[in-house]
Each structure stands twice: as C-alpha cells, then as structure tokens.
Design a protein around this motif. Structure first.
Motif, PDB file in Angstrom:
ATOM      1  N   ALA A   1      85.332  56.451 106.628  1.00 45.91           N
ATOM      2  CA  ALA A   1      86.635  56.422 107.291  1.00 45.91           C
ATOM      3  C   ALA A   1      86.510  55.836 108.701  1.00 45.91           C
ATOM      4  CB  ALA A   1      87.210  57.836 107.352  1.00 45.91           C
ATOM      5  N   SER A   2      87.624  55.311 109.216  1.00 44.22           N
ATOM      6  CA  SER A   2      87.667  54.819 110.603  1.00 44.22           C
ATOM      7  C   SER A   2      87.859  55.991 111.548  1.00 44.22           C
ATOM      8  CB  SER A   2      88.817  53.829 110.766  1.00 44.22           C
ATOM      9  OG  SER A   2      90.065  54.497 110.568  1.00 44.22           O
ATOM     10  N   SER A   3      87.608  55.753 112.839  1.00 46.74           N
ATOM     11  CA  SER A   3      87.792  56.805 113.839  1.00 46.74           C
ATOM     12  C   SER A   3      89.234  57.273 113.860  1.00 46.74           C
ATOM     13  CB  SER A   3      87.400  56.290 115.230  1.00 46.74           C
ATOM     14  OG  SER A   3      86.058  55.876 115.248  1.00 46.74           O
ATOM     15  N   GLU A   4      90.166  56.325 113.738  1.00 46.64           N
ATOM     16  CA  GLU A   4      91.590  56.679 113.752  1.00 46.64           C
ATOM     17  C   GLU A   4      91.941  57.561 112.553  1.00 46.64           C
ATOM     18  OE1 GLU A   4      90.345  53.689 114.111  1.00 46.64           O
ATOM     19  OE2 GLU A   4      90.872  53.168 116.192  1.00 46.64           O
ATOM     20  N   GLU A   5      91.380  57.237 111.355  1.00 43.33           N
ATOM     21  CA  GLU A   5      91.670  58.021 110.156  1.00 43.33           C
ATOM     22  C   GLU A   5      91.099  59.427 110.265  1.00 43.33           C
ATOM     23  OE1 GLU A   5      91.259  57.589 105.262  1.00 43.33           O
ATOM     24  OE2 GLU A   5      90.236  56.165 106.597  1.00 43.33           O
ATOM     25  N   ILE A   6      89.879  59.541 110.830  1.00 42.92           N
ATOM     26  CA  ILE A   6      89.275  60.870 111.014  1.00 42.92           C
ATOM     27  C   ILE A   6      90.134  61.704 111.953  1.00 42.92           C
ATOM     28  CG2 ILE A   6      87.289  62.098 111.962  1.00 42.92           C
ATOM     29  CD1 ILE A   6      85.557  59.720 111.081  1.00 42.92           C
ATOM     30  N   ALA A   7      90.571  61.095 113.051  1.00 39.23           N
ATOM     31  CA  ALA A   7      91.383  61.818 114.029  1.00 39.23           C
ATOM     32  C   ALA A   7      92.701  62.285 113.407  1.00 39.23           C
ATOM     33  CB  ALA A   7      91.646  60.928 115.249  1.00 39.23           C
ATOM     34  N   GLU A   8      93.337  61.405 112.625  1.00 37.22           N
ATOM     35  CA  GLU A   8      94.644  61.739 112.059  1.00 37.22           C
ATOM     36  C   GLU A   8      94.544  62.808 110.988  1.00 37.22           C
ATOM     37  OE1 GLU A   8      98.258  59.561 109.564  1.00 37.22           O
ATOM     38  OE2 GLU A   8      96.604  58.377 110.384  1.00 37.22           O
ATOM     39  N   LYS A   9      93.616  62.646 110.041  1.00 36.30           N
ATOM     40  CA  LYS A   9      93.546  63.574 108.910  1.00 36.30           C
ATOM     41  C   LYS A   9      92.998  64.948 109.290  1.00 36.30           C
ATOM     42  CE  LYS A   9      93.289  60.330 105.040  1.00 36.30           C
ATOM     43  NZ  LYS A   9      92.520  59.932 103.837  1.00 36.30           N
ATOM     44  N   ALA A  10      92.058  65.000 110.232  1.00 33.15           N
ATOM     45  CA  ALA A  10      91.455  66.287 110.607  1.00 33.15           C
ATOM     46  C   ALA A  10      92.087  66.891 111.847  1.00 33.15           C
ATOM     47  CB  ALA A  10      89.952  66.103 110.816  1.00 33.15           C
ATOM     48  N   GLY A  11      93.077  66.191 112.448  1.00 32.73           N
ATOM     49  CA  GLY A  11      93.753  66.726 113.630  1.00 32.73           C
ATOM     50  C   GLY A  11      92.871  66.757 114.863  1.00 32.73           C
ATOM     51  N   LEU A  12      92.028  65.718 115.064  1.00 34.40           N
ATOM     52  CA  LEU A  12      91.102  65.659 116.187  1.00 34.40           C
ATOM     53  C   LEU A  12      91.535  64.570 117.167  1.00 34.40           C
ATOM     54  CD1 LEU A  12      87.770  65.746 114.139  1.00 34.40           C
ATOM     55  CD2 LEU A  12      89.092  67.698 114.990  1.00 34.40           C
ATOM     56  N   SER A  13      90.944  64.647 118.356  1.00 35.74           N
ATOM     57  CA  SER A  13      91.185  63.566 119.320  1.00 35.74           C
ATOM     58  C   SER A  13      90.389  62.335 118.880  1.00 35.74           C
ATOM     59  CB  SER A  13      90.763  63.994 120.720  1.00 35.74           C
ATOM     60  OG  SER A  13      89.346  64.154 120.771  1.00 35.74           O
ATOM     61  N   LEU A  14      90.822  61.180 119.326  1.00 36.69           N
ATOM     62  CA  LEU A  14      90.133  59.946 118.965  1.00 36.69           C
ATOM     63  C   LEU A  14      88.715  59.931 119.533  1.00 36.69           C
ATOM     64  CD1 LEU A  14      90.251  57.183 117.608  1.00 36.69           C
ATOM     65  CD2 LEU A  14      91.202  56.249 119.740  1.00 36.69           C
ATOM     66  N   ALA A  15      88.533  60.453 120.763  1.00 37.38           N
ATOM     67  CA  ALA A  15      87.204  60.483 121.391  1.00 37.38           C
ATOM     68  C   ALA A  15      86.244  61.328 120.565  1.00 37.38           C
ATOM     69  CB  ALA A  15      87.305  61.021 122.812  1.00 37.38           C
ATOM     70  N   LEU A  16      86.716  62.488 120.070  1.00 38.92           N
ATOM     71  CA  LEU A  16      85.851  63.357 119.261  1.00 38.92           C
ATOM     72  C   LEU A  16      85.543  62.691 117.917  1.00 38.92           C
ATOM     73  CD1 LEU A  16      84.361  65.986 118.812  1.00 38.92           C
ATOM     74  CD2 LEU A  16      86.518  67.062 118.104  1.00 38.92           C
ATOM     75  N   ALA A  17      86.517  62.009 117.342  1.00 40.50           N
ATOM     76  CA  ALA A  17      86.277  61.315 116.079  1.00 40.50           C
ATOM     77  C   ALA A  17      85.207  60.249 116.242  1.00 40.50           C
ATOM     78  CB  ALA A  17      87.579  60.698 115.578  1.00 40.50           C
ATOM     79  N   GLU A  18      85.227  59.539 117.390  1.00 39.23           N
ATOM     80  CA  GLU A  18      84.215  58.509 117.638  1.00 39.23           C
ATOM     81  C   GLU A  18      82.831  59.130 117.817  1.00 39.23           C
ATOM     82  OE1 GLU A  18      85.860  56.586 121.016  1.00 39.23           O
ATOM     83  OE2 GLU A  18      87.134  55.225 119.828  1.00 39.23           O
ATOM     84  N   ARG A  19      82.741  60.306 118.477  1.00 40.23           N
ATOM     85  CA  ARG A  19      81.454  60.990 118.644  1.00 40.23           C
ATOM     86  C   ARG A  19      80.898  61.400 117.275  1.00 40.23           C
ATOM     87  NH1 ARG A  19      83.770  63.847 123.009  1.00 40.23           N
ATOM     88  NH2 ARG A  19      83.766  65.813 121.840  1.00 40.23           N
ATOM     89  N   ILE A  20      81.785  61.864 116.383  1.00 31.92           N
ATOM     90  CA  ILE A  20      81.354  62.273 115.048  1.00 31.92           C
ATOM     91  C   ILE A  20      80.793  61.076 114.296  1.00 31.92           C
ATOM     92  CG2 ILE A  20      82.204  63.064 112.788  1.00 31.92           C
ATOM     93  CD1 ILE A  20      84.188  64.846 114.338  1.00 31.92           C
TER      94      ILE A  20
END
Length: 623
Positions: free
Chosen positions: A587-606
């Motif tokens: 998944a992209s960072s944006e998709e991770i952030a949207e589906k899991a309810g996270l910030s974009l910065a945290l999605a990028e760290r993951i």
C-alpha cells in the motif's frame, strides 16, 4: 398372445392373491391384488375398447405373469404393498422414497426410552408415525420429553448399584432411574403419558393429569402435585394451539389428494378427540393418465400398511374401487371396524376440502423444494440409525484444534441444526495450554470450558438464553480415540450426560464411539458419513481461520513493535485494515493513513521500518 401366457391365464385360480405383470425381459411392470385372481387377471385381456389408455399400454407390453395365492384378501393387500415397495413397477402408483419416513419407538425395556427409527418391526415396543416432517417430529418428541421426563441415555437399567444422576436429572429432564429415584411403576406412568401425547390425545391426557394432581395434593405430596400442575399447564397451552375441527370429539383421518404430471401429493389430517393432532404430507409417483380413484386406492393401501394407528373413520375426497374390501382390510389392521366416508356437506366436507387445498399447495411447493434440506434430514435419520444414537441429532456440535507447534493454539465449536450450519452459534476458544503440541489435552480444555460455561448459564436464572445454554444432541470431535477420550473425560468431570459423543478420524474416516472397542466404518458414499465429514471439515476451517488470524497479528505486531508511535491500538487498526505485512508493504503511505486512521508522517515511518526489515532479510510471510 404367447402360448405360455395363454396357458397361465387358463390355469388361474379363483382364490385371493397378488399378480405380477412382466415384460419380455422379465422386468415387473405392474403389481395388483385381487379377491379372485382368475376374474381380475383375465379382465385385462378382454376387448381393449373398455380399457383405459394406460391399461391398454400395459397390456401391450405384458409378456409373462406370475401369481401368488394368499389365504385371505387382507393378506393380498399387505403382499401387494410389500412387492410394490420392493420392485417399484412403473405402472403402479407408489409412495416416493417412503423408506425415509421415520417413526418414534417406545422401547420395551424396564425403563423405556423414546427412539427414532426408520423401520417398524412387528415387536419390540410401541411405534408412532410415520412422520413426513422431521422437524415437526423432533418438536413433538422434545415437548413429550419435557412434559414426561423419560431418559435419553443408553444405560442398561436397572443398575445393580445406583449411581449419581446426570445433568438431565438436575434440570428436570429425566426422572433419574439410574439413581433409583423413581420406581418402575411411576416411570411407566410417565411413559404412558408420553405415549398418549404422541398419539395426540391431549384432552384425555389432561384429565389424567388433573386426577393425579388432585390425588397428590390430597396425600400432601405437594412437590409432586406442583410438578404435575406444571405439566398440565404446558399441556393446556398445547391444546389451545390445536384447532377443534369437529364437535363430536371422535378419532378420524381426513385425506386430501392433488394430482400432477407423473406425481401426486396426499395430505393426511390426523384428528384425535376432535382436535387437529398432526398432518402429514406424502408425495407419490404416478403413471401417465392415473385417475384420482386409482391413486387414492393405492395410497390408502401403502399408507395404512405402515401407519401405527388407524381410526374408526377415514374421510376421503372421492370413492375408491371395492370399498367393502378396503374397509375389511383396514378393519383387520385396526382390530375393529373402519368406515370409508366421502362427505358431501358440512364440517367433514370442509375438512376434506382443506386437506385437498393443502395437498395442492404442497404439490406446487415440491417443484421448488429445497433438495439440500431434504437430503440433510434423510442423512440425520440415517446417521441416528447407522450408529444407534440415543436421539435424533438435530443439533450437532463439532470441535477442532489448530496450532503451530503449540503456538497460538485455538479451538473451534461449530453448530449444525437440522443438518445445516447455524453460524450465529459458532464459538472460538484461545487455548490456554501453550509451548507444546498436545491436541488431546487441548481438546479436553476446550470441551471442558464450553460445558462449564453452559452449566453456569443453566444454573443462573437471570440468563434467559446464554451463548452456551443450548446443549447438543451429538458432540463430534475431530480425531480418533485420544481426542474422543479427552472429550469424555471433560464431560465426566462436569457430570454432563444425555447426548452422544463421537470421534471422526481423518485418515480412514473412522468413527469412534465410547461403547465400541473398534471404530465404525461407513460406506464412503453414505449420507450419514458425508454429513459427519461436512461438519468436521467446517470445524477445521473455522479453527484454522482463527489460528491464522492470531498468527498474523503476532507476526504483524512483532514487525511494528520498534516503530515509534505504534502501540496496541494502532497495530490492531493496521491488522484490521490490511490483515498482513505484505498488504501493508504494497500500500501507499496515503492508503495506509486513510484506511488505518493514521497521520501521513506515521504511515511513512511504518513503510520505512518495513522496508528496512525486508532489506535485512527479516521478511515474515503471514498471509
């Protein structure tokens, strides 16, 4: 006409008997009965002008015939029925799959039980049926056992040494003959009450209960009187649901008939003491151009040859041939006179018309009937008979264990009712035993926890219908003797009895029973085995799906433990949204952030953390 056939026609006796018409290959085309074989059989070979088209077609195919003499015309009725069932001749009207209709049997033991059987024997207890609706039959049996607590166990009673009674005694579903808490006379009275209930004699039974309750109260046996009062109240509620259809309170059957292309449907209303006690639906196969009278005549013979009760009066939609002979035969079966009546007006006529309307509706519905459900009901009856189960296995609970070298061990409980999955009753267990792969010990734990919870719910009056309060008729464990013994040990520890327990091993599909030293092997294509396999496989599927979910969460959690800002809640959100590390990586960072309810910065760290883990060769397959 061939010489052999002519010679046989010339030598026909004038006595009663049965005749079999055969084609050139010796296949039986038609079976009939006659008061005089000579006159009846020779009538087929007179001028064809007076014969029905179907009879003309039959005669054209006859190449040979065989006759069987009987002592009486009544014997000819029974022999004809037996031969039609055995040979299924295509020119005869015949009940469709009549062997699947079960009976209820009250055994002739010192402390009798009520069993479901598929065949009626000439001796060995009292029979009720046949029942065409397995669900209605089981509801009737369940209510009878509730009103009159007859045992369901398979113990050989009476025991030399009384034992501790099982759960059924504690919840009022058994009188406890194994513990010596009831005499044979008192138990026999309960059995007689159940028999009257199964016959549909609700009013007469209510009178008996009122008299017994009055006697108990007069003798200051107040606890017994209270129990009789509760039974009476339940019986009165049952009577209120049964319509009073005839005012004279007599016993009679009302029969309706509907004809279709190559098939027919007969509806039998069983009127007992003026009330509609039950109704049964029978489907028949019919030859082309079969008339209503012909079909009705054949149905009466085949149905009443197997019925356990014949009333004094039978209401019909139309006349049948040789009414006197049919009445005489029914009277011999009943042990008293029987009248066949075609009512022309009044309540009796209305009753026959209602039965006929029901037959038409059932015939139409049979075109779209659920074959899977019918097969399941047949499989349950076959299963009960093949394994000599104590009761009809309406509710089956199956248990399975899934683990990987003892890790993330899970247990499953799936429920089938009426041979079909009841998914809202499925339950999962996270097994507490860990560190070693011991399926036997794990099975013991899961079964023990399930029934310990069930007993707690039954004992708590504030729980109207808990998740585990319904008990099975059959408990099935995935495995052989070891798993079966583990389940039995758990039940014994909790003193839970009153249902059957089986083990089904995968390798040879062997069925293990507690009372047998060797496993039972059913035919590979038997409906009973196919049903057991379906239940066992569903338990396995359900167990392994939960095990995979736990394993995925553990793997996903270990990969995210070192990511700052990802705690238990966010790991759970990621697991719910993606299910595996592979899907998160894709998944992209944006998709991770949207589906899991996270910030974009945290999605990028993951994403970076997972990329580093993969680069170091630490990728873990979890899907």
């Amino acid at each position: 006409m061939k010489e052999t056939l002519e010679r046989k026609l010339a030598d026909l006796p004038t006595t009663p008997g049965v005749y079999l018409m055969k084609d050139a290959d010796g296949v039986i085309l038609y079976v009939g009965k006659a008061a005089s074989l000579r006159s009846r059989v020779r009538s087929y070979f007179q001028s064809p002008d007076g014969l029905a088209p179907r009879t003309q077609t039959l005669v054209a195919e006859i190449a040979d015939l065989e006759v069987i003499r009987t002592a009486t015309e009544s014997e000819a009725f029974l022999l004809e029925d037996s031969l039609i069932k055995r040979h299924q001749p295509r020119f005869n009207v015949r009940l469709r799959d009549d062997k699947r209709y079960p009976y209820l049997r009250v055994t002739d033991e010192p402390f009798p039980r009520v069993l479901i059987v598929r065949r009626r024997q000439s001796s060995g207890g009292r029979y009720f049926g046949p029942f065409t609706n397995a669900k209605a039959m089981r509801s009737t049996l369940k209510l009878a056992q509730k009103l009159f607590p007859i045992r369901t166990c398979t113990l050989d009673l009476p025991l030399k040494t009384p034992r501790r009674p099982c759960l059924n005694f504690d919840i009022g579903r058994c009188l406890g003959p194994c513990a010596g808490t009831v005499s044979e006379e008192e138990y026999a009275a309960a059995v007689d009450g159940a028999a009257l209930f199964l016959e549909g004699r609700v009013d007469g039974l209510a009178k008996r209960l009122r008299a017994a309750m009055s006697d108990a109260a007069g003798n200051q046996e107040y606890e017994r009187a209270a129990g009789l009062r509760d039974r009476l109240n339940a019986l009165v509620r049952t009577a209120e649901r049964q319509s009073v259809v005839l005012a004279d309170l007599a016993d009679r059957d009302a029969i309706g008939l509907a004809l279709g292309a190559g098939r027919a449907c007969a509806q039998v209303f069983l009127i007992r003491e003026g009330r509609m006690a039950a109704r049964e639906t029978f489907h028949l196969r019919t030859p082309a151009d079969a008339g209503e009278s012909d079909v009705l005549n054949s149905f009466l013979t085949q149905y009443y040859a197997q019925a356990t009760t014949i009333p004094r009066e039978v209401l019909l939609p139309t006349e049948v041939e040789e009414t006197d002979a049919m009445e005489a035969w029914l009277g011999s079966q009943r042990g008293g006179s029987v009248r066949l009546v075609v009512p022309k007006r009044g309540d009796k006529r209305s009753l026959v018309l209602l039965a006929t309307d029901n037959a038409r509706f059932a015939l139409k519905a049979s075109e779209k009937e659920d074959l899977v459900r019918e097969d399941a009901a047949e499989a349950l009856v076959e299963l009960a008979e093949a394994l000599s189960l104590a009761s009809y296995p309406q509710r089956i609970e199956a248990f399975d264990i899934s683990n990987t070298q003892g890790q993330e061990a899970t247990g499953s409980m799936v429920v089938f009712e009426g041979g079909r999955p009841r998914r809202d009753a499925y339950r999962r267990f996270k097994v507490h035993i860990s560190g070693k792969s011991d399926d036997v010990a794990m099975m013991n734990e899961v079964v023990r926890r399930r029934f310990r919870r069930g007993l707690a719910e039954l004992a708590d009056p504030t729980i109207a219908r808990g998740k585990f309060s319904e008990l099975p008729d059959l408990l099935l464990v995935d495995g052989g003797r070891g798993q079966l013994n583990a389940a039995l040990a758990a039940l014994e520890e909790l003193n839970v009895e009153g249902f059957d327990v089986l083990g089904l091993a995968k390798k040879q599909e062997e069925i293990y029973l507690p009372r047998l030293a060797e496993p039972v092997v059913l035919a590979a294509d038997s409906r009973a085995l196919l049903l057991l396999r379906a239940v066992r496989d569903e338990a396995h599927r359900f167990a392994i799906s939960y095990h995979r979910r736990l394993r995925t969460r553990r793997s996903l959690g270990s990969a995210l433990d070192l990511v700052p800002g990802v705690g238990p809640k966010r790991k759970s959100a990621l697991a719910k949204a993606f299910g595996s590390l592979d899907r998160i990586r894709a998944a992209s960072s944006e998709e991770i952030a949207e589906k899991a309810g996270l910030s974009l910065a945290l999605a990028e760290r993951i994403q970076r953390a997972l990329a580093d883990r993969e680069a170091h060769g630490e990728r873990t397959e979890t899907s």
